[in-house]
Design a protein around this motif. Structure first.
Motif, mmCIF file in Angstrom:
data_model
loop_
_atom_site.group_PDB
_atom_site.id
_atom_site.type_symbol
_atom_site.label_atom_id
_atom_site.label_comp_id
_atom_site.label_asym_id
_atom_site.label_seq_id
_atom_site.Cartn_x
_atom_site.Cartn_y
_atom_site.Cartn_z
ATOM 1 N N GLN A 115 0.830 -1.206 0.000
ATOM 2 C CA GLN A 115 0.000 0.000 0.000
ATOM 3 C C GLN A 115 0.868 1.261 0.000
ATOM 4 O O GLN A 115 0.608 2.219 -0.753
ATOM 5 C CB GLN A 115 -0.919 -0.002 1.227
ATOM 6 C CG GLN A 115 -2.033 -1.038 1.173
ATOM 7 C CD GLN A 115 -1.596 -2.398 1.698
ATOM 8 O OE1 GLN A 115 -0.405 -2.686 1.771
ATOM 9 N NE2 GLN A 115 -2.557 -3.228 2.053
ATOM 10 N N ASN A 116 1.895 1.270 0.838
ATOM 11 C CA ASN A 116 2.764 2.447 0.900
ATOM 12 C C ASN A 116 3.589 2.613 -0.371
ATOM 13 O O ASN A 116 3.898 3.733 -0.777
ATOM 14 C CB ASN A 116 3.687 2.344 2.113
ATOM 15 C CG ASN A 116 2.950 2.566 3.424
ATOM 16 O OD1 ASN A 116 2.073 3.425 3.511
ATOM 17 N ND2 ASN A 116 3.275 1.792 4.442
ATOM 18 N N THR A 117 3.937 1.502 -1.005
ATOM 19 C CA THR A 117 4.667 1.591 -2.271
ATOM 20 C C THR A 117 3.804 2.223 -3.353
ATOM 21 O O THR A 117 4.283 3.034 -4.158
ATOM 22 C CB THR A 117 5.128 0.195 -2.717
ATOM 23 O OG1 THR A 117 6.002 -0.367 -1.720
ATOM 24 C CG2 THR A 117 5.880 0.266 -4.045
ATOM 25 N N LEU A 118 2.518 1.883 -3.380
ATOM 26 C CA LEU A 118 1.609 2.495 -4.363
ATOM 27 C C LEU A 118 1.431 3.980 -4.069
ATOM 28 O O LEU A 118 1.429 4.804 -5.001
ATOM 29 C CB LEU A 118 0.252 1.782 -4.321
ATOM 30 C CG LEU A 118 -0.816 2.333 -5.268
ATOM 31 C CD1 LEU A 118 -0.338 2.291 -6.713
ATOM 32 C CD2 LEU A 118 -2.130 1.568 -5.110
ATOM 33 N N ARG A 119 1.281 4.347 -2.795
ATOM 34 C CA ARG A 119 1.162 5.774 -2.463
ATOM 35 C C ARG A 119 2.433 6.536 -2.856
ATOM 36 O O ARG A 119 2.361 7.667 -3.361
ATOM 37 C CB ARG A 119 0.885 5.929 -0.963
ATOM 38 C CG ARG A 119 -0.438 5.316 -0.504
ATOM 39 C CD ARG A 119 -0.716 5.643 0.952
ATOM 40 N NE ARG A 119 -1.940 4.978 1.419
ATOM 41 C CZ ARG A 119 -1.949 3.913 2.212
ATOM 42 N NH1 ARG A 119 -0.804 3.402 2.637
ATOM 43 N NH2 ARG A 119 -3.088 3.367 2.595
ATOM 44 N N LYS A 120 3.561 5.918 -2.636
ATOM 45 C CA LYS A 120 4.821 6.547 -3.038
ATOM 46 C C LYS A 120 4.890 6.712 -4.552
ATOM 47 O O LYS A 120 5.348 7.746 -5.055
ATOM 48 C CB LYS A 120 6.001 5.702 -2.548
ATOM 49 C CG LYS A 120 7.348 6.198 -3.051
ATOM 50 C CD LYS A 120 8.456 5.214 -2.729
ATOM 51 C CE LYS A 120 9.758 5.619 -3.420
ATOM 52 N NZ LYS A 120 10.836 4.638 -3.159
#
Length: 483
Positions: A115-120
């Motif tokens: 999830q954090n990789t997609l937000r990044k």
């Protein structure tokens, strides 16, 4: 008929020359120069590729949420003693086997790293777009500066040319006055030296103009720049009344709209996501899997048995007490062809599925060190954002002060020019009636020329300073078109 063809050919050639002449005399406006640079500048094109890379990274981040699926197939030849996968018996023979399988895996929980990789990735796209806008703004300012430099060199050349024309007329008149005995021959020599100096100044001015045109043409990535020229826009007015704003108002507006601050803020958010991703490696991961496989053999298989006539029985033991032999009938297996491949694949299917839990316990401080490194990068991003804000404040106040100074210098140079023009006119009147020598008159003329040059220099310096103030206030040279 020949005459008509000839006339047509001549007309076509004249039309071609006419169009060529029009193309060569095209003069570019500032807006045309900026827009052309936006579309063709190499640095901007390179930055646009960064946006494409960011979009690819986003697709990769989305792919982390999707199952991983793989398929495999094999065909093998086994020679010698090996197990028949159909009968399970060890046999000394040559066999062939085919196997087909597929596996599916999916992450159920991975410490919110996906999830954090997609937000990044989403933030990286935003940052790349900000970087493109900033590059476009910088190129626009560079184009405006180069454009104004051409205008300055044009006016400077015009002044030098007019000065040469005046001095050549004076030289002609002085020759007549020397022949008439009105002025000494030494004054004539002074004027001849002055004319020669004027011609040298024109050569220098022409070279400066050519170099400034070449610089702008290269900035625009023009392949054909030998006839490149710009329109003579010499208006030195504050059309947007930007100088009526206070430095504080300009800075407050700049904080809201300046791209470098937005870029620094986005980079800060990216650094925060990097820390979250690194921390996710501390947490357990849970994944699900599913495997499917099937196989087939090409070897013959037993389909029945017949009595062994050569050795019909064989002893397998004795009856206790009587020692009577216990015999068994011997049979010879009857082999048949293997079942059809499709049937074997259907009958030999196998499946497995389940969950896999992985709990990190100790990994040589690699996760901890990665988290600490990303924390350091986060602190650097915070400092960079603060520094960008301080730089913007300093740049705005400096630009406003420079613009006021440039305006004062431009106004003062106009006052000086007017005074020098009057002094020159008075000196010319005295020189014409023989009340001033050639040296003193030349000095007056040199002061006038310097005053004219100062007006030109301060005018274009003021024009560029105004463009910078407008730039910080959010008034672009031309509207930026984002892709």
């Amino acid at each position: 008929m020949k005459i008509n063809k000839y006339n047509t050919l001549v007309f076509t050639m004249l039309l071609g020359f006419g169009l060529s002449g029009q193309a060569q005399t095209k003069k570019w406006t500032l807006e045309e120069c900026v827009r052309y640079a936006m579309e063709n500048n190499i640095t901007i094109k390179n930055t646009e590729l960064d946006i494409k890379n960011a979009a690819i990274d986003k697709r990769g981040a989305i792919g982390n949420f999707l199952p991983s699926v793989s398929a495999n197939a094999s065909h093998s030849w086994n020679i010698g003693l090996n197990q028949n996968i159909t009968t399970g018996l060890l046999e000394n023979q040559t066999t062939q086997y085919s196997s087909v399988g597929a596996s599916v895996g999916v992450d159920i929980y991975k410490g919110l790293q996906n999830q954090n990789t997609l937000r990044k990735a989403n933030l990286s796209i935003v940052a790349s777009k900000y970087q493109l806008v900033k590059m476009q703004e910088d190129i626009g300012l560079n184009v405006a500066n180069a454009f104004l430099q051409i205008l300055f060199n044009k006016e400077n050349l015009k002044v030098k040319t007019e000065q040469l024309s005046i001095d050549e007329k004076r030289l002609t008149r002085s020759e007549e006055m020397v022949n008439a005995g009105t002025i000494p021959r030494g004054d004539l020599f002074d004027l001849m030296a002055t004319v020669a100096t004027d011609k040298q100044n024109i050569i220098i001015a022409e070279n400066s103009l050519l170099i400034s045109k070449l610089s702008l043409a290269q900035l625009l990535q023009l392949k054909e720049f030998t006839e490149f020229d710009v329109i003579d826009d010499t208006n030195a007015k504050d059309e947007n009344n930007i100088m009526a704003q206070s430095p504080t108002d300009i800075y407050n507006k700049a904080k809201e709209i300046r791209t470098e601050l937005k870029l620094a803020q986005t980079n800060l958010e990216i650094a925060e996501k990097n820390v979250a991703i690194a921390r996710g490696a501390y947490q357990p991961t849970l994944s699900a899997f599913y495997n499917f496989n099937t196989r087939a053999s090409y070897s013959q298989i037993p389909v029945g048995a017949t009595p062994n006539l050569d050795n019909p029985t064989s002893q397998i033991g004795y009856v206790q007490g009587t020692n009577q032999s216990v015999l068994k009938d011997n049979y010879t297996p009857v082999l048949g062809n293997a079942a059809p491949i499709v049937d074997q694949f259907s009958d030999n299917k196998g499946q497995s599925f389940g969950l896999q839990l992985s709990v990190p316990i100790f990994n040589g401080f690699s996760v901890r060190n990665n988290v600490e490194r990303n924390k350091v990068s986060l602190e650097k991003s915070k400092i960079d954002l603060e520094q960008k804000s301080l730089d913007l404040q300093r740049n705005v106040y400096t630009a406003f002060t420079d613009a006021k100074g440039a305006l004062n210098a431009y106004e003062s140079s106009n006052v000086t020019l007017e005074a020098r023009q009057q002094a020159y006119n008075y000196a010319k009147e005295k020189y014409d009636v023989g009340l001033m020598n050639s040296f003193d008159f030349t000095q007056s003329q040199t002061l006038l020329t310097n005053a004219q040059s100062d007006v030109i220099r301060t005018k274009y310096d003021y024009m560029f300073k105004i463009k910078i103030i407008e730039f910080y206030f959010g008034i672009p040279i031309v509207p930026i078109i984002t892709k």
